[in-house]
Design a protein around this motif. Sequence first.
Motif, short mmCIF file in Angstrom:
data_model
loop_
_atom_site.label_atom_id
_atom_site.label_comp_id
_atom_site.label_asym_id
_atom_site.label_seq_id
_atom_site.Cartn_x
_atom_site.Cartn_y
_atom_site.Cartn_z
N SER A 1 90.54 108.00 60.60
CA SER A 1 91.09 109.32 60.92
C SER A 1 92.48 109.49 60.31
O SER A 1 92.82 110.55 59.78
N MET A 2 93.31 108.43 60.40
CA MET A 2 94.65 108.50 59.83
C MET A 2 94.59 108.77 58.34
O MET A 2 95.35 109.61 57.80
N LYS A 3 93.70 108.07 57.64
CA LYS A 3 93.56 108.25 56.20
C LYS A 3 93.07 109.67 55.87
O LYS A 3 93.52 110.28 54.88
N ILE A 4 92.15 110.21 56.67
CA ILE A 4 91.65 111.57 56.44
C ILE A 4 92.78 112.58 56.51
O ILE A 4 92.95 113.42 55.61
N PHE A 5 93.57 112.53 57.58
CA PHE A 5 94.67 113.49 57.74
C PHE A 5 95.75 113.28 56.67
O PHE A 5 96.36 114.25 56.19
N PHE A 6 96.00 112.02 56.29
CA PHE A 6 97.00 111.77 55.27
C PHE A 6 96.60 112.38 53.94
O PHE A 6 97.42 113.03 53.26
N LYS B 1 84.69 112.73 52.41
CA LYS B 1 83.32 112.60 52.90
C LYS B 1 82.97 111.14 53.16
O LYS B 1 82.32 110.81 54.16
N LYS B 2 83.45 110.24 52.29
CA LYS B 2 83.20 108.81 52.51
C LYS B 2 83.90 108.34 53.79
O LYS B 2 83.33 107.56 54.57
N LEU B 3 85.12 108.80 54.00
CA LEU B 3 85.88 108.40 55.19
C LEU B 3 85.22 108.93 56.47
O LEU B 3 85.16 108.23 57.48
N ILE B 4 84.75 110.17 56.41
CA ILE B 4 84.12 110.77 57.59
C ILE B 4 82.82 110.04 57.93
O ILE B 4 82.54 109.75 59.09
N GLU B 5 82.02 109.74 56.92
CA GLU B 5 80.75 109.05 57.17
C GLU B 5 80.96 107.64 57.69
O GLU B 5 80.13 107.11 58.45
N ALA B 6 82.10 107.00 57.32
CA ALA B 6 82.38 105.65 57.79
C ALA B 6 83.08 105.64 59.15
O ALA B 6 83.11 104.60 59.82
N ASN B 7 83.61 106.79 59.56
CA ASN B 7 84.35 106.86 60.83
C ASN B 7 83.38 106.81 62.01
O ASN B 7 82.51 107.67 62.13
N PRO B 8 83.50 105.84 62.91
CA PRO B 8 82.57 105.76 64.05
C PRO B 8 82.64 106.96 64.98
O PRO B 8 81.68 107.23 65.71
N LEU B 9 83.74 107.70 64.96
CA LEU B 9 83.85 108.88 65.82
C LEU B 9 82.92 110.00 65.38
O LEU B 9 82.65 110.92 66.15
N PHE B 10 82.45 109.94 64.14
CA PHE B 10 81.55 110.98 63.63
C PHE B 10 80.09 110.54 63.65
O PHE B 10 79.22 111.27 63.17
N ARG B 11 79.85 109.36 64.22
CA ARG B 11 78.49 108.87 64.27
C ARG B 11 77.61 109.81 65.12
O ARG B 11 78.02 110.24 66.19
#
Length: 478
Positions: free
Chosen positions: A69-74, A148-158
């Motif tokens: 999530s931090m990387k997405i917002f950054f 998109k790669k970060l979101i798919e790997a983020n467990p919060l979006f599972r």
Amino acid sequence: MSSLSRELVFLILQFLDEEKFKEAVHKLEQESGFYFNMKHFEDLVQAGEWDEVEKYLGGFTKVEDNRYSMKIFFEIRKQKYLEALDRHDRAKAVEILVKDLKVFASFNEDLFKEITQLLTLENFRQNEQLSKYGDTKSARNIMLMELKKLIEANPLFRDKLTFPPFKSSRLRTLINQSLNWQHQLCKNPRTNPDIKTLFTDHSCAVPTNGARGPPPTNGPLVGPIPKPGAFPPLSAHSPFQPVVSPPASAIAGWMTNANPSLSHSAVAQGPPGLVQPQSTGVSLMPIFPATFLKHPRTPTSTPGMDYQTADSEHLMKRLRAGQSDEVSFSGSSHPPNVYSQEDIPKTVARTINQGSNVMSLDFHPIHQTILLVGTNVGDISIWEVGTKERIAHKTFKVWDIGSFTVPLQAALMKDGTISVSRCLWSPDGNILGVAFSKHIVHTYVFSLNGELRQQLRLMLMWVVLMTLLSPTLTRVYQ
């Protein structure tokens, strides 16, 4: 939130999308946090709607939740910062640096200092790591691939990236089913009900001047209560309108996909507007007075007599003609009883999953919780309704095909499909008969332990079955 509440949100999302309420759809996605619409997110990023991008993301994750999530917002805020520098809007760039990017300084101070130094350059592409930065559109597309790669790997979006699979207009279907059920409970059901509101339960208006409305043509005395299908279609911006002469195969109301309704030979055909969908299960009403729902069969000298006596035949004619909604039985075999439509059970007591479409059924004449069922694939089953236990099952099998006529053997070889046309118990319940398509009749000896023993096969019209099950011939086979 419970699982059913979550599924209700998905139904509402589908309804809003079908009605083109796009902003409401995405607002509910964001507020519920159940479904992340990647296409909507991509459109926002490519349009540079950074405030909306972060607001939408905020329904699913925060900066501090995890490293993904931090990387997405950054990445989003860095892109917003670089675009301000590319426009030479240094005031906006400074604002983004202070309000949006400074939060990352506590995690990587060196990176924050390097980003700050970009303000001193005439063109931030002079920085070696940003030398390949192209135009704004291509930069957004490259960043979007990373996001998109970060979101798919983020467990919060599972389990939040795929919309659950279910049929279109599902909410409309459920509401129509509810209206149909409410209409079944009406004391004076009208053929074409006029639905004016969903805010209160439906009820057909009581006729004026005290007269009682005619009963439904296909009352529960002559078969299972069918589901009314005469409700008008619902739309987002128009009032309800009454339906005039709906076709028998139409599922009106909110239903979108209609299947033609077929009634099997053991159930009377319903009138237009009351449609009974074909089912692989059997729904049973609670057992009412036996003399009311099913006449005991008594020996008769007339071949081919079924359940109905002269009284019951007269009753069915009166019901079809709509002459009365009260019924009385007379005669030595039936005590005088009077029942009205309001006395008939309206709650399903048992639902049994047969596994294939039911074509005919018959209750045991003595043990009245034992049910014989025949299907469209030639299977017969015997159920104990009280325990929902299947105590016997037979698939169709040809007995001694060599004794068949040559044309019948050829017909069976060409088309092996066969279905049950009618199944019946003998008056004493010791023998059951099954009439199949292609003019084949089988009879079985039945015992209460569930054993079915082959007895007789005929290659005649199914009407012979009634003759076989008449009391005189039954005694011969015993």
